[in-house]
Each structure stands twice: as structure tokens, then as C-alpha cells.
Write an enzyme that holds these catalytic residues in place. Structure first.
Site, PDB file in Angstrom:
ATOM      1  N   LYS A  41      11.205  11.636  19.822  1.00  0.00           N
ATOM      2  CA  LYS A  41      12.398  10.958  19.497  1.00  0.00           C
ATOM      3  C   LYS A  41      12.902   9.988  20.873  1.00  0.00           C
ATOM      4  CE  LYS A  41      17.015  11.077  17.606  1.00  0.00           C
ATOM      5  NZ  LYS A  41      17.963  10.155  18.071  1.00  0.00           N
TER       6      LYS A  41
ATOM      7  N   CYS B 113      32.389  16.383  63.079  1.00  0.00           N
ATOM      8  CA  CYS B 113      32.520  16.658  64.450  1.00  0.00           C
ATOM      9  C   CYS B 113      33.611  15.595  64.846  1.00  0.00           C
ATOM     10  CB  CYS B 113      31.182  16.104  65.159  1.00  0.00           C
ATOM     11  SG  CYS B 113      30.629  14.419  64.920  1.00  0.00           S
TER      12      CYS B 113
ATOM     13  N   LYS C 201      17.264  18.358  19.145  1.00  0.00           N
ATOM     14  CA  LYS C 201      17.740  17.355  20.406  1.00  0.00           C
ATOM     15  C   LYS C 201      17.335  18.268  21.840  1.00  0.00           C
ATOM     16  CE  LYS C 201      20.003  14.427  20.398  1.00  0.00           C
ATOM     17  NZ  LYS C 201      20.746  12.917  19.879  1.00  0.00           N
TER      18      LYS C 201
ATOM     19  N   ARG D 288      19.513  -1.722  13.008  1.00  0.00           N
ATOM     20  CA  ARG D 288      20.046  -0.579  12.123  1.00  0.00           C
ATOM     21  C   ARG D 288      21.581  -1.232  11.547  1.00  0.00           C
ATOM     22  NH1 ARG D 288      21.456   5.442  11.589  1.00  0.00           N
ATOM     23  NH2 ARG D 288      22.672   4.898  13.374  1.00  0.00           N
TER      24      ARG D 288
ATOM     25  N   SER E 292      20.691   7.902   9.152  1.00  0.00           N
ATOM     26  CA  SER E 292      20.379   8.327  10.719  1.00  0.00           C
ATOM     27  C   SER E 292      19.872   9.853  10.581  1.00  0.00           C
ATOM     28  CB  SER E 292      21.453   8.232  11.367  1.00  0.00           C
ATOM     29  OG  SER E 292      22.680   9.118  10.843  1.00  0.00           O
TER      30      SER E 292
HETATM   31  S1  IVH Z   1      13.069   8.618  11.392  1.00  0.00           S
HETATM   32  C1  IVH Z   1      15.783   8.762   8.037  1.00  0.00           C
HETATM   33  N1  IVH Z   1      11.701   9.035  13.447  1.00  0.00           N
HETATM   34  O1  IVH Z   1      16.701   8.083  15.835  1.00  0.00           O
HETATM   35  C2  IVH Z   1      14.888   8.637   9.018  1.00  0.00           C
HETATM   36  N2  IVH Z   1      13.811   8.009  13.957  1.00  0.00           N
HETATM   37  O2  IVH Z   1      19.296   9.535  14.946  1.00  0.00           O
HETATM   38  C3  IVH Z   1      15.350   8.148  10.334  1.00  0.00           C
HETATM   39  N3  IVH Z   1      14.359   7.676  16.158  1.00  0.00           N
HETATM   40  O3  IVH Z   1      18.074   5.867  13.713  1.00  0.00           O
HETATM   41  C4  IVH Z   1      14.621   7.839  11.495  1.00  0.00           C
HETATM   42  N4  IVH Z   1      12.372   8.197  17.052  1.00  0.00           N
HETATM   43  O4  IVH Z   1      16.577   5.122  15.683  1.00  0.00           O
HETATM   44  C5  IVH Z   1      12.831   8.600  13.308  1.00  0.00           C
HETATM   45  N5  IVH Z   1      10.317   9.209  15.329  1.00  0.00           N
HETATM   46  C6  IVH Z   1      11.252   8.921  15.061  1.00  0.00           C
HETATM   47  C7  IVH Z   1      12.486   8.460  15.879  1.00  0.00           C
HETATM   48  C8  IVH Z   1      13.747   8.204  15.301  1.00  0.00           C
HETATM   49  C9  IVH Z   1      13.860   8.024  17.311  1.00  0.00           C
HETATM   50  C10 IVH Z   1      16.014   7.319  16.179  1.00  0.00           C
HETATM   51  C11 IVH Z   1      15.990   6.191  15.169  1.00  0.00           C
HETATM   52  C12 IVH Z   1      17.087   6.727  14.273  1.00  0.00           C
HETATM   53  C13 IVH Z   1      17.645   7.919  15.247  1.00  0.00           C
HETATM   54  C14 IVH Z   1      18.440   9.071  14.281  1.00  0.00           C
END
Ligand code: IVH
Length: 683
Positions: A130, A426, A329, A151, A97
Site C-alpha cells: 500500500k 558546564c 496497516k 479521487r 476507500s
Molecule cells: S485498492 C476499492 N490497492 O489506499 C479499492 N488501493 O485507503 C480501493 N492504495 O484510495 C483501492 N495502494 O489510494 C488499492 N494496491 C492498492 C493501493 C491502494 C494504495 C490507496 C488508494 C486507496 C486507499 C484506500
């Protein structure tokens, strides 16, 4: 000092944090029902990391800081439907993650760390939205989809192959000209659009089932089904964002990867950006944050990655997260807050809305201390009580709302809420009309209703009277200088000055604003009247259709129903509105006060509100192009003829639709006439 014994309080805290983090992992990953925001979760994790760094003896092998993913167990998991949990699938390479950064400083820190790890090399970054969904891995062997999994824990997920196969955008076979790669593992995000999520929740609620808390949970819940036909009925999408193990293809950076898999037919992010400097990343972050609300899906940040795969490998990973990527974020839109009490608001139409008064919290950078509870039915359905800690949500300009209570933190002292019997403004007895969920105050002179009507009338999208704000309106109503909106146009400057001890200048400005309001276009005046169910769009359509206020007032329910988008209920509420003597005199008094109700005149070629149906073959016209032209000019295209249809464009072999149009007296256009109407060149 590795063998220094940690004090009792530290040991307790580490234990407590571990338990808490496991609990929230379970809620998030297994139940698809998180109780705290990512930000709050991250704080817990960071605190534990810090304690373990200071007291290494307390860092257990199975500490949440060391695991890739999280679920402890599949018990109570939510694969719906009969049967057991979904079968486990091991990932060839663990699915990591991302570390989170919540502000610029944390990003700068990350850039610094990356630069240190890369030496003198110039680092190029790639930034991707994201999308807030559920991470999955799809494995293609010799170009054919073989396994798809969630995952899960990171090293091991759940088998959702049949479910993933139902997602239309996922290719079952890769698009290749030559021979397909021997092995391609792609990771991606499965998600649901915001609109589809709302629609799904409406359907679930109607069926008496529990709605999902957000699009992410809806995507997860829809994918983790025992019965793939349930998944098939859910509108899911996917974007691919990273490689797993690959054999038979070579990508040297993320850019090549995204372009490569996109050529193979896999959906990728609709947008991503190469950033040469941290400043580029900050700019993209600001742009995306600004665009966030307009996107059809939910995004919760920007993922920033080192583009070069060689450098990624050299930077490597920590226990849970790679060092070469980070999630930058966005401010959260959901937070947790406690309900202190519930107030009841009376709207301009007499509707009583319960509002939760909260211990103030920051939601997405904005302080929130009130959130709507909608109505008694919603409160009962969600079982929200006074004193509860609740999840609150804020999205864009919408009023913050209470999503759900956190029942696990109840003490037993929480109290249920009951709608008052009398109107809080009222004291008139409250009614609950048959078949409705919203209580109402039936007293049309209720002070809250009066204030509400005037506020609406003067508001930006109605007559837009600048300077006539909430405070001034309340004063004017309290002093009985205004009883209904038409009184605004009889105000004298000396009355306002006396009241406000206002500077002459601001009174002058207000009088100017009132004068401007007298000439506002008809559709704005119609909207300003505050007729139930008549929003800005309907007001525009009504103005387009009837042209003048007099024609609108004398329209029969049948005439009204002919307007596209106006159904029997709306037609009735418009008709009823103008039947009431007090509303008739409101219109008269507005007119006496100088409001001009300008006639809506349609420019030639302006098809706003006009409804077209195409039928038969039109040899000289491309049908979809013709429909596009109608829409471009504000018109609408429908597939069936009704009394709401304005024109039927009938070509050769036009059959039933043409007949129906003739029967209803709807104007029929030949291709030639249509061309002339739209001023298209002759064929
Ligand atoms: S890269 C090791 N790219 O965000 C690389 N993740 O908090 C991990 N996610 O588990 C993933 N958009 O589910 C990557 N453009 C993006 C993403 C992305 C959403 C999610 C994904 C990951 C989580 C991490």
C-alpha cells in the site's frame, strides 16, 4: 427498539464525532495536512459506526460513515497558484476507500467474513504494497489518455488531466498491437520517493515557502496545481492498482488485470503476491514490514484483495468500502503528543540541541517520550511552543522528530522556547557562530562533550568496544578515570572492578574488548576520533587515500581536497583538528596505549575511492559496462576531470578532457592499460 429515544449524552457524542470526523476529512483530503494518524481517525469512525448501529435514529443520511469520500467543500483547497479550484470530474463508478485492519485479529475477522460470503468456494488472495500517495483515476478512450482526476469525494474528484500528463511514466497512448480497448479506466496511486521529498522540501524552505509534512502531502500538493508546469518540475511516479469501468477488454481476476495493464504500458506495483491462505498473507506482511525502511517510497501497509473478480462482485461493497479488500496497516510512524518541556542536550562537538520531552506515546509500536527539535531556527520557523500538541515522526533508526504543532488545539497557555544563555552542562556562555543555526558550548572540557566524545569513540561503528556503554562511561568520567578516549587504553582491571562492583567476568570481557579495539582498521580509528563532518564514508575514503595516520595528519588542505567527497569545509575541519596540540597528543597517547593504526593496504583490483573519467571512443569496450566494472570494485565514475580524478581512460579522439588531465598531472590510461588494471581479458 428502533424508536427508543437515545439519551442526550449519546446524541451529543454523535454530533461531536461527526463534526470531528468532518474536520479531519477536510484536513486530510482538502488541505493535504492531516493532524491525526489513520489509526486515530479510524477509532473515531468506528466509535460513530458503533453508536449509529446501536441507535439507528441517529444515523443521518449525510453521516461520515455513509459517504464514500469526504471533502465537504473545496473552499480553502490547496490547488496552488492563482485562480479557482480545479474543475470537478464525476467518476463513472465511485472510487471507494478501504477498511483498515490494525492487527492480526482484525485480519482474521476479515478472512472469516470473506469466507462466509464466499460459501464453500476456495478463496485466493492477492497482496499488494500500500503505497502512501494520492488516489487518481485515468481514463483512456480508444487507447488515448482523455481525462485524469483525483479521487476527491469518491463520486466526484478534481480534473488534473494536464498535470497527470507531465508524469513521465504515464503513457499518453496505450501500447497495443491490435486495436485498443474502447474504454479503460484505471485507478492508481501517485507518489513521491522519500529522497525526492526531502530534496523538494529543502528547495521550498530555501525559497521561504512552507515544506510538506510528508511524501504523501508532497505528492498531493504537487499534483493539485493550477499550473501544470509546477507539477512537471516535481518528481512524481504512479502505480496502477485497480480497474474502473472497462469496455473492450476482459479481466477475470486482479492478477490478469495487473499483467494486462502492465502490457499496455501502465506502471504497476513492483511486487505483488498471490496468497492461498491467511498464513501466506501474514508472512508477506512480516516480510514487507521488515523491508519497509529500505524501500525508496513510503508504504503504510499491505492491501489484501480477493483475486477473483466474480467473487469480488458477489461480495459487493458497503457504503464506503468494498467487502473484498482490506488495508492491513503497518504501525504508524507519525503520532500526536504533547510537549511537556524542552531540554537542551550538549553533543560531543559542543552543539546544543533542543529536545522536546513528551507525554509518552506509542509510535509504530515503540514508546517515544523525546523528540528532537533540531535548533532554535527550526522551532521558530515551525512555531513550536511548550505545551503544544505536536505531530511527531519516527522512521527506522532515526531519532524521532517534531514535525509541526497542531495550532487548532492551543489554549493560549503555551510558551515560546528560548535557547539558554549558558551551557546546561558546564555553565559556559553559549555562542552562535556567524551564519550558523546551531548554538554551541565553546568549552572543550565541558563534561557533556567529554562523555559524548568517549561514547562516540567506543560506539559500534567506531572502535566498537563492547561492554563500554553509556552508564559505565558516565561513571568512569565522574570518577575522573577517563578524560579523553585514550585513557580507555590505560584502564586497569582493579579500577573497573572497584567502581562497578562488577563481576570479575565482565571486567575480563571488557579488557578483552579493549584489546581487540587496539587493532581496528585505520578507517574506524579515523572515524572514532570524532572530527567534525567526518562520517564513516569520509573516514574510509581518507584511509584509502592516505594509507597511514601520519600521512593523514600531515596532509595539507589541498591534499585533503583531492579526496572525492571532501570539499573545502571538510578539508579545513580535518586540517584544523590535527593542528590542535590536544588532538596531536590524543593520537600520540592512543599509540602509547597500544592502538596500532594499521596501514590501509589496497588489494590489487580494489578501486575503492578511486575516481575514473572516461573520454573518447574506446573501440573494444562498452562504456557503460566499463563504468559498471569500476563501480563494482568500489570505484567512482565522474563526468569531468578535476584534481580529484585518479584516472582518465582516454580512447580515440579524446580531446579537452585528456588535455585537462595532462595539465593536472592526472594519470591517463589507454584502453589496454585499463584492461590490465581490471584484469579483463584481452580483446
Ligand atoms: S485498492 C476499492 N490497492 O489506499 C479499492 N488501493 O485507503 C480501493 N492504495 O484510495 C483501492 N495502494 O489510494 C488499492 N494496491 C492498492 C493501493 C491502494 C494504495 C490507496 C488508494 C486507496 C486507499 C484506500
Amino acid at each position: 427498539m428502533p424508536d427508543e429515544t437515545p439519551p442526550r449524552s449519546v446524541r451529543d457524542r454523535v454530533e461531536g464525532l461527526t463534526r470531528l470526523i468532518r474536520y479531519h476529512d477536510h484536513r486530510y483530503h482538502v488541505l493535504d495536512d492531516p493532524e491525526i494518524s489513520d489509526f486515530q481517525y479510524d477509532l473515531l469512525l468506528r466509535e460513530l459506526e458503533a453508536l449509529e448501529a446501536r441507535w439507528p435514529a441517529l444515523a443521518a443520511d449525510d453521516s461520515p460513515t455513509k459517504r464514500v469520500g469526504s471533502p465537504q467543500t473545496f473552499e480553502g483547497a490547496r490547488p496552488e497558484g492563482p485562480g479557482e479550484a480545479l474543475a470537478p470530474v464525476r467518476h463513472t463508478r465511485p472510487m471507494l476507500s478501504l477498511e483498515n485492519a490494525f492487527d492480526r485479529e482484525e485480519m482474521e475477522d476479515w478472512f472469516r467474513r470473506v469466507q462466509e460470503g464466499s460459501g464453500t468456494e476456495e478463496v485466493s488472495f492477492i497482496a499488494e504494497p500500500k503505497i502512501d500517495g494520492l488516489a487518481v483515476e485515468i481514463v483512456y478512450r480508444d487507447g488515448v489518455l482523455s481525462v485524469g482526476s483525483t479521487r476527491g469525494r469518491g463520486d466526484e474528484g478534481e480534473d488534473v488531466t494536464p498535470n497527470l500528463r507531465t508524469i513521465p511514466s504515464i503513457p499518453l497512448i496505450l501500447r497495443t498491437t491490435g486495436s485498443p480497448p474502447e474504454l479503460l479506466e484505471v485507478r492508481g496511486e501517485v507518489y513521491m520517493d522519500k529522497n525526492d521529498f526531502r530534496r523538494l522540501n529543502r528547495t521550498l524552505t530555501e525559497k521561504g515557502e512552507d515544506p510538506f509534512a510528508n511524501p504523501r502531502s508532497a505528492a498531493a500538493g504537487s499534483l493539485r496545481q493550477k499550473d501544470p508546469s509546477v507539477t512537471a518540475g516535481r518528481p512524481l511516479h504512479i502505480v496502477s492498482h485497480g480497474p474502473g469501468e472497462i469496455r473492450g477488454l476482459d479481466f477475470s481476476n486482479q492478477t490478469e488485470f495487473l499483467e494486462g495493464i502492465s502490457d499496455l504500458g501502465l506502471p504497476t506495483h513492483p511486487a505483488w503476491w498471490i496468497c492461498k491462505t491467511p498464513e501466506d498473507v501474514f508472512q508477506r506482511y512480516r516480510d514487507l514490514l521488515e523491508e519497509r525502511e529500505r524501500l525508496p517510497y513510503e508504504i503504510d501497509g499491505l492491501v489484501v484483495k480477493v483475486d477473483d473478480y466474480g467473487l469480488q462482485a458477489r461480495l459487493g461493497a458497503r457504503a464506503r468500502n468494498p467487502r473484498w479488500a482490506i488495508a492491513y496497516k503497518f504501525p504508524a510512524t507519525q503520532e500526536v503528543a504533547r510537549i511537556l518541556r524542552v531540554e537542551v542536550q550538549v553533543g560531543r562537538l559542543g552543539t546544543l540541541t533542543p529536545v522536546a520531552i513528551l507525554e509518552p506515546v506509542l509510535v509504530g509500536g515503540v514508546k517515544v517520550s523525546r523528540a528532537t527539535l533540531h535548533n532554535q531556527d527550526e522551532i521558530d520557523r515551525k512555531d513550536i511552543r511548550i505545551g503544544d500538541a505536536v505531530v511527531i515522526q519516527r522512521a527506522g533508526d532515526v531519532i524521532p522528530e517534531v514535525v509541526k504543532p497542531i495550532t487548532s488545539s492551543r489554549t493560549g497557555k503555551e510558551k515560546r522556547f528560548r535557547m539558554p544563555r549558558r551551557c546546561p552542562s558546564c555553565q559556559t556562555k553559549v555562542i552562535l557562530p556567524e551564519g550558523e543555526v546551531r548554538h554551541r558550548c565553546p568549552n572543550i572540557d565541558c563534561p557533556d562533550q567529554v562523555r559524548g566524545r568517549i561514547r562516540h569513540f567506543a560506539s559500534r561503528s567506531a572502535l566498537d568496544i563492547e561492554g563500554l556503554g553509556v552508564k559505565l562511561i558516565d561513571q568512569l568520567v565522574a570518577e575522573e578515570l577517563i578524560r579523553d578516549p585514550s585513557d580507555i587504553f590505560f584502564l586497569r582491571p582493579d579500577q573497573i572492578e572497584a567502581l562497578e562492583r562488577k563481576a570479575e567476568k565482565s571486567t575480563e570481557n571488557l579488557m578483552k574488548a579493549i584489546e581487540e579495539a587496539r587493532g581496528r582498521p585505520l578507517h574506524r580509528v579515523i572515524y572514532a576520533l570524532g572530527i567534525q563532518d567526518v562520517g564513516e564514508v569520509a573516514a574510509r575514503d581518507l584511509a584509502d587515500q592516505f594509507g597511514t595516520i601520519d600521512k593523514l595528519i600531515s596532509a595539507s588542505p589541498d591534499d585533503l581536497e583531492e579526496v572525492y567527497g571532501v570539499g573545502p569545509n571538510v578539508a579545513k575541519s580535518i586540517h584544523d583538528f590535527f593542528l590542535l596540540p590536544r588532538n596531536q597528543s590524543l593520537v600520540t597517547r592512543l599509540s602509547e596505549g597500544g592502538v596500532r593504526f594499521p596501514e590501509t593496504v589496497r588489494k590489487e583490483g580494489d578501486l575503492r575511492g578511486r575516481v575514473f573519467v572516461f573520454t573518447g571512443t574506446l573501440p573494444g569496450l562498452d562504456r557503460s559496462e566499463a563504468m559498471g566494472l569500476v563501480r563494482e570494485r568500489g570505484g567512482r565514475v565522474s563526468s569531468s576531470v578535476s584534481k580529484k580524478t585518479d584516472f582518465v581512460v582516454a580512447g580515440e579522439k579524446a580531446g579537452a578532457k585528456r588535455k585537462k588531465a595532462e595539465g593536472l598531472g592526472v594519470k591517463i590510461l589507454s584502453e589496454e592499460e585499463f584492461r590490465r588494471m581490471l584484469k579483463l581479458p584481452k580483446e
